[in-house]
Design an enzyme around this catalytic site. Structure first.
Site, PDB file in Angstrom:
ATOM      1  N   TRP A 134      51.114 105.456 -19.734  1.00  0.00           N
ATOM      2  CA  TRP A 134      51.836 104.417 -18.971  1.00  0.00           C
ATOM      3  C   TRP A 134      52.982 103.902 -19.830  1.00  0.00           C
ATOM      4  O   TRP A 134      52.767 103.161 -20.784  1.00  0.00           O
ATOM      5  CB  TRP A 134      50.863 103.284 -18.623  1.00  0.00           C
ATOM      6  CG  TRP A 134      51.415 102.163 -17.817  1.00  0.00           C
ATOM      7  CD1 TRP A 134      52.382 101.280 -18.183  1.00  0.00           C
ATOM      8  CD2 TRP A 134      51.012 101.778 -16.497  1.00  0.00           C
ATOM      9  NE1 TRP A 134      52.609 100.378 -17.180  1.00  0.00           N
ATOM     10  CE2 TRP A 134      51.768 100.667 -16.122  1.00  0.00           C
ATOM     11  CE3 TRP A 134      50.068 102.268 -15.574  1.00  0.00           C
ATOM     12  CZ2 TRP A 134      51.619 100.013 -14.900  1.00  0.00           C
ATOM     13  CZ3 TRP A 134      49.918 101.627 -14.360  1.00  0.00           C
ATOM     14  CH2 TRP A 134      50.694 100.513 -14.031  1.00  0.00           C
ATOM     15  N   ASP A 135      54.204 104.286 -19.479  1.00  0.00           N
ATOM     16  CA  ASP A 135      55.360 103.993 -20.330  1.00  0.00           C
ATOM     17  C   ASP A 135      56.143 102.790 -19.801  1.00  0.00           C
ATOM     18  O   ASP A 135      56.023 102.406 -18.631  1.00  0.00           O
ATOM     19  CB  ASP A 135      56.258 105.241 -20.337  1.00  0.00           C
ATOM     20  CG  ASP A 135      57.070 105.386 -21.616  1.00  0.00           C
ATOM     21  OD1 ASP A 135      57.172 104.406 -22.369  1.00  0.00           O
ATOM     22  OD2 ASP A 135      57.614 106.475 -21.842  1.00  0.00           O
ATOM     23  N   ASP A 143      57.815 106.355 -31.155  1.00  0.00           N
ATOM     24  CA  ASP A 143      58.530 107.580 -30.776  1.00  0.00           C
ATOM     25  C   ASP A 143      58.944 108.366 -32.008  1.00  0.00           C
ATOM     26  O   ASP A 143      59.404 109.493 -31.902  1.00  0.00           O
ATOM     27  CB  ASP A 143      59.788 107.232 -29.977  1.00  0.00           C
ATOM     28  CG  ASP A 143      59.475 107.064 -28.498  1.00  0.00           C
ATOM     29  OD1 ASP A 143      58.320 107.284 -28.109  1.00  0.00           O
ATOM     30  OD2 ASP A 143      60.388 106.697 -27.740  1.00  0.00           O
ATOM     31  N   TRP A 147      62.931  99.985 -32.436  1.00  0.00           N
ATOM     32  CA  TRP A 147      62.512 101.256 -31.862  1.00  0.00           C
ATOM     33  C   TRP A 147      62.457 102.326 -32.965  1.00  0.00           C
ATOM     34  O   TRP A 147      63.339 102.392 -33.813  1.00  0.00           O
ATOM     35  CB  TRP A 147      63.500 101.693 -30.764  1.00  0.00           C
ATOM     36  CG  TRP A 147      63.198 103.059 -30.253  1.00  0.00           C
ATOM     37  CD1 TRP A 147      62.212 103.414 -29.381  1.00  0.00           C
ATOM     38  CD2 TRP A 147      63.850 104.278 -30.644  1.00  0.00           C
ATOM     39  NE1 TRP A 147      62.216 104.784 -29.190  1.00  0.00           N
ATOM     40  CE2 TRP A 147      63.209 105.337 -29.952  1.00  0.00           C
ATOM     41  CE3 TRP A 147      64.897 104.579 -31.506  1.00  0.00           C
ATOM     42  CZ2 TRP A 147      63.590 106.672 -30.086  1.00  0.00           C
ATOM     43  CZ3 TRP A 147      65.278 105.914 -31.649  1.00  0.00           C
ATOM     44  CH2 TRP A 147      64.631 106.939 -30.942  1.00  0.00           C
ATOM     45  N   ASN A 189      60.162 101.851 -20.693  1.00  0.00           N
ATOM     46  CA  ASN A 189      61.233 102.238 -21.602  1.00  0.00           C
ATOM     47  C   ASN A 189      62.396 101.282 -21.739  1.00  0.00           C
ATOM     48  O   ASN A 189      63.419 101.637 -22.336  1.00  0.00           O
ATOM     49  CB  ASN A 189      61.745 103.621 -21.220  1.00  0.00           C
ATOM     50  CG  ASN A 189      60.830 104.676 -21.795  1.00  0.00           C
ATOM     51  OD1 ASN A 189      60.604 104.708 -22.993  1.00  0.00           O
ATOM     52  ND2 ASN A 189      60.264 105.499 -20.943  1.00  0.00           N
ATOM     53  N   ASP A 246      54.601 115.042 -19.432  1.00  0.00           N
ATOM     54  CA  ASP A 246      55.385 113.819 -19.682  1.00  0.00           C
ATOM     55  C   ASP A 246      56.469 113.655 -18.611  1.00  0.00           C
ATOM     56  O   ASP A 246      56.413 114.272 -17.538  1.00  0.00           O
ATOM     57  CB  ASP A 246      55.961 113.865 -21.112  1.00  0.00           C
ATOM     58  CG  ASP A 246      56.129 112.488 -21.729  1.00  0.00           C
ATOM     59  OD1 ASP A 246      57.127 111.815 -21.404  1.00  0.00           O
ATOM     60  OD2 ASP A 246      55.265 112.049 -22.520  1.00  0.00           O
TER      61      ASP A 246
HETATM   62  C1  DGJ Z   1      59.417 107.169 -24.301  1.00  0.00           C
HETATM   63  C2  DGJ Z   1      58.113 107.645 -24.844  1.00  0.00           C
HETATM   64  O1  DGJ Z   1      57.745 106.930 -25.963  1.00  0.00           O
HETATM   65  C3  DGJ Z   1      58.217 109.146 -25.097  1.00  0.00           C
HETATM   66  O2  DGJ Z   1      57.072 109.612 -25.727  1.00  0.00           O
HETATM   67  C4  DGJ Z   1      58.446 109.811 -23.775  1.00  0.00           C
HETATM   68  O3  DGJ Z   1      57.341 109.640 -22.950  1.00  0.00           O
HETATM   69  C5  DGJ Z   1      59.704 109.260 -23.126  1.00  0.00           C
HETATM   70  N1  DGJ Z   1      59.685 107.825 -23.060  1.00  0.00           N
HETATM   71  C6  DGJ Z   1      59.888 109.820 -21.737  1.00  0.00           C
HETATM   72  O4  DGJ Z   1      60.934 109.246 -21.067  1.00  0.00           O
END
Ligand code: DGJ
Length: 616
Positions: free
Chosen positions: A361-362, A432, A83, A364, A250
C-alpha cells in the site's frame, strides 16, 4: 480509543489508570489515561476531552503527552532525513528555549519520525538511562523539547497544532493518539528492545503478527513500467527456482498507467499487459509454487484517469483556488465517506478476484492543500486529522475483510513508517534506497524504534539505481538479510554464479529467519560513527545468534580490531560453524573475537552463526 490505532493487552498484560480532570466553568472533562505493561518498562499515555456543556467548543491544541523533568541534563536523540535517506540518527545537547520536531506533510514523514528520546549524556548503546517517546499516529505531529530558565525540561508530543482545530459539539468527545513511553537503564539498545517487544506483542495484529514473513521478489527496479505478463512470468519462473516465495507486482498493472503521470484511481487490470486478466496471471504464479502480491496506491488520483474525469471534486482542494500536483498526482479526500466507500469497493473487487496474498500500500506524495469540499469553512482545519481517521477507517475495513492478506505500507519508502500504520499493516518498505551502504544507516536508525520484522529490505542490482554505487551481491545480501528479505532485480539477466549466490542467501535466510524476525536485536557498531557497522540477533533462549559485521571502505595496514558480542548467556558455550571447540558466551562478550585483519576491497561483510549445538 475511537478508531485510532493503539497498543492493546488483556488484564494479565497491563493495567490502566485513568485520571479525570475537570474545568467546572467551561464544563469540560479530560481523562488522562496511563497504561502500564507488566513485562515491559513501558507506559502508554493518551488524553480524551469530553464536552459536558450545552454549547460547542473549539480545540486548538491538544497534546497526547506533557511531561516535566526537574533537569535538562540530557541529550536529545531523534530520527530525521528525507526521501531515500530516512531515519538518520541525530544526537544533540538540550539547550535553553524550545526545540520543535514535527511534520506538516499530512504523513508522519521521511523528514522527521514521530519519535524522540532523551538520554543521559554518558549513555551508550548498552549503558545509561534513556527515555523514549513514540507517537502512535500517521499524520501531522509535533514534539516540543523545552528547557526553561531554571534548567527544567518540559516534553510535549501529539497532533501538530499547525492547521488544526476541532469543533467539539455538546456531549461529544475527542480522543488523542497514544504516546508509548519506554524507560531503559541499558542504553539505546535497551530502549529499542522494549519498543520491538511491545510493538510486536501489543501493537501488531492479525494472522501475520506471529508468522514468519516470506522471501519476496518485486518487479519495480527490474522493470519499472516496462513489462507485460510474459516478461514477468520469466522473472517468476527464475525466482521460484531460486527458492523465492512470493512475487509482488508493483506499479503499472492497472488502468492506462505507463508512467507516473496517469492512471491512478482506475483500479482495473490493464488488458494490454495482462490479456487474460489478473486471476489467470496469479494462477500461473501459483503453479510455480509462489504466492502473489499486488501494489496499490489507493489514496491517490491522476488527472489523466477515468476516476478524475468522473469525480474531480473527490480530491483535497481549496474551492476556487485549486490544488497542486505532486509526483503528477492529487490526493483523494479520505475525510469523505463516499470516497472511502468507493475505494473499498474497487479494492475488494481486485483483492478477491486476483486472490491476493500480499498488498503493498503506497503513498507517493504528501499533502499540500488539506481542504475538503464536504466540510464548512469553520471545519477546514479538521481535515488533516479527518484524512488520517478516514485512512484508518478504510484500512480497518479492508484488513477485517481480508484477514489472510499480509499488508505492507509504504510512502516512497519510509515516508510513513510509524506505529499507527503498523497497527494495520505489520510491515513497511523501509526506504526506496536499496544501496547497501546507505541502508546500513537507514536500517540502523529505523531499528531504534521499529522491530526488525517490520522492515522490508531488498537486494537490488549493481550499480545501484539511487546512488550509482557498485557493490557485491554478498554485501547487498548481507544487509538485506538483516530485515524482511526480498529481491528487486531482474533475476533473468543474472549469470549462473549470481543465481547460485541468491539461492544460497534465500536458503540461509529461511534457515535463520525466525531468529532474525523474532530474536532480540543488539546494535554493536554504529555506521553513523565510523567506517563499520555491526549488529546481532540472539534467540530468546540464548541458544543461537547471528552476528553481522560490515566494513564500508578498506584501509591499508588496519590496526587489529576486536568485536565484542552482546546478549549471549555467559554460562553457555557456543560453536561457530565447522568448529570443534566451543567458545564461552562470557568470552565472546568480554574478550570478543578478532576481526580478520585483511578484508580485501570495499563494501565487505561477514556473517557468523553461533549455536550451543555443534554445526557439522
Ligand atoms: C514508491 C515505492 O517506494 C517504490 O518501491 C515503488 O513501489 C514506486 N513507488 C512505484 O510507483
Amino acid at each position: 480509543m475511537g478508531n485510532l490505532p493503539h497498543t492493546y493487552g488483556n488484564d494479565a498484560d497491563c493495567e490502566t489508570l485513568e485520571i479525570t480532570v475537570e474545568d467546572k466553568v467551561a464544563q469540560l472533562e479530560i481523562i488522562l489515561s496511563y497504561t502500564a505493561f507488566k513485562e515491559h518498562a513501558v507506559l502508554v499515555r493518551s488524553a480524551k476531552v469530553m464536552n459536558k456543556s450545552q454549547g460547542s467548543v473549539s480545540i486548538e491544541k491538544i497534546m497526547s503527552l506533557s511531561l516535566d523533568f526537574p533537569t535538562s541534563d540530557y541529550d536529545l536523540v531523534h530520527l530525521n532525513g528525507t526521501w531515500a535517506r530516512e531515519a538518520q540518527i541525530t544526537r544533540e545537547s538540550i539547550l535553553p528555549g524550545i526545540k520543535v520536531l514535527d511534520s506538516k506533510r499530512g504523513a508522519s514523514s521521511h523528514q522527521q519520525n514521530p519519535f524522540f528520546a532523551i538520554v543521559d549524556p554518558y549513555a551508550t548503546e548498552q549503558q545509561g538511562e534513556v527515555f523514549g517517546f513514540s507517537l502512535v499516529y500517521s499524520g501531522n505531529f509535533a514534539a516540543q523539547i523545552q528547557m526553561d530558565a531554571y534548567n527544567q525540561l518540559r516534553l510535549n508530543l501529539g497532533i501538530n497544532p499547525f492547521q488544526f482545530s476541532w469543533k467539539l459539539g455538546p456531549g461529544k468527545e475527542f480522543q488523542t493518539p497514544e504516546v508509548v513511553m519506554v524507560y531503559s537503564q541499558n542504553g539505546l539498545t535497551g530502549m529499542s528492545q522494549q519498543y520491538h517487544s511491545i510493538f510486536r506483542k501489543h501493537l501488531l495484529r492479525g494472522k501475520h503478527q506471529k508468522t514468519e514473513r516470506p522471501v519476496l521478489i518485486n518487479n519495480w527496479e527490474a522493470t519499472y513500467f516496462d513489462f507485460d505478463e510474459s516478461s514477468l512470468l520469466q522473472i517468476v519462473e527464475e525466482a521460484s527456482s531460486l527458492g523465492i516465495e512470493l512475487f509482488v507486482l508493483d506499479d503499472g498493472w492497472f488502468g492506462k498507467r505507463n508512467s507516473d503521470t496517469e492512471g491512478l484511481g482506475d483500479w482495473i487490470v490493464n488488458r494490454d499487459k495482462f490479456p487474460e486478466g489478473l486471476l489467470s496471471f496469479t494462477e500461473k504464479i501459483r503453479n510455480k509454487n509462489m504466492k502473489f502480491g499486488l501494489w496499490v496506491e489507493p489514496e491517490m488520483i491522476s488527472e489523466k484517469s477515468d476516476l478524475y474525469s468522473q469525480h474531480p471534486d473527490w480530491c483535497l482542494q481549496v474551492e476556487g483556488r485549486g490544488k497542486s500536483l505532486g509526483r503528477g498526482q492529487y490526493v483523494l479526500d479520505f475525510s469523505r465517506k463516499i470516497v472511502r466507500d468507493y475505494i473499498e469497493v474497487v479494492l475488494t473487487n481486485v483483492f478477491s478476484e486476483a486472490q491476493v496474498d500480499y498488498v503493498k500500500w503506497d503513498m507517493n506524495r504528501h499533502i499540500t492543500e488539506a481542504f475538503s469540499l464536504e466540510y464548512p469553512a469553520e471545519q477546514q482545519r479538521e481535515i488533516y486529522h479527518r484524512y488520517i481517521l478516514g485512512l484508518y477507517d478504510l484500512l480497518d475495513r479492508l484488513i477485517t475483510k481480508f484477514p489472510n492478506i499480509l499488508f505492507e505500507s509504504c510512502s516512497g519508502g519510509g515516508g510513513r513508517f510509524d506505529p499507527g500504520m503498523l497497527y494495520y499493516m505489520p510491515q513497511t518498505w523501509t526506504s526506496d534506497n536499496t544501496d547497501p551502504v546507505s541502508r546500513l544507516k537507514i536500517q540502523y536508525g529505523t531499528s531504534l524504534v521499529y522491530p526488525i520484522i517490520t522492515m522490508g529490505a531488498h537486494v537490488s542490482t549493481s550499480p545501484n539505481h539511487q546512488v550509482g554505487r557498485m557493490t557485491s551481491l554478498e554485501m547487498r545480501g548481507a544487509v538485506a538479510l538483516a530485515g524482511n528479505l526480498g529481491y528487486e532485480l531482474n533475476v533473468v539477466k543474472m549469470d549462473g554464479k549470481e543465481k547460485n549466490i541468491i539461492a544460497k542467501q534465500v536458503s540461509f535466510y529461511k534457515q535463520h529467519r525466525n531468529l532474525i524476525q523474532f530474536g532480540d536485536f543488539y546494535r554493536i557498531l554504529s555506521p553513523f560513527e565510523g567506517n563499520e557497522c555491526s549488529w546481532m540477533f540472539v534467540s530468546e533462549d540464548k541458544n543461537e545468534a547471528l552476528i553481522f559485521y560490515y566494513k564500508v571502505l578498506n584501509q591499508a595496514s588496519e590496526p587489529l580490531k576486536i568485536l565484542k558480542m552482546h546478549g549471549l548467556d555467559s554460562e553457555k558455550n557456543y560453536y561457530f560453524e565447522g568448529e570443534q571447540m566451543p567458545v564461552g558466551g562470557d568470552e565472546l562478550m568480554n574478550s570478543g573475537i578478532y576481526l580478520p585483519a585483511n578484508i580485501n576491497g570495499d563494501f565487505k561483510s561477514i556473517v557468523w552463526y553461533v549455536s550451543t549445538d555443534k554445526q557439522y
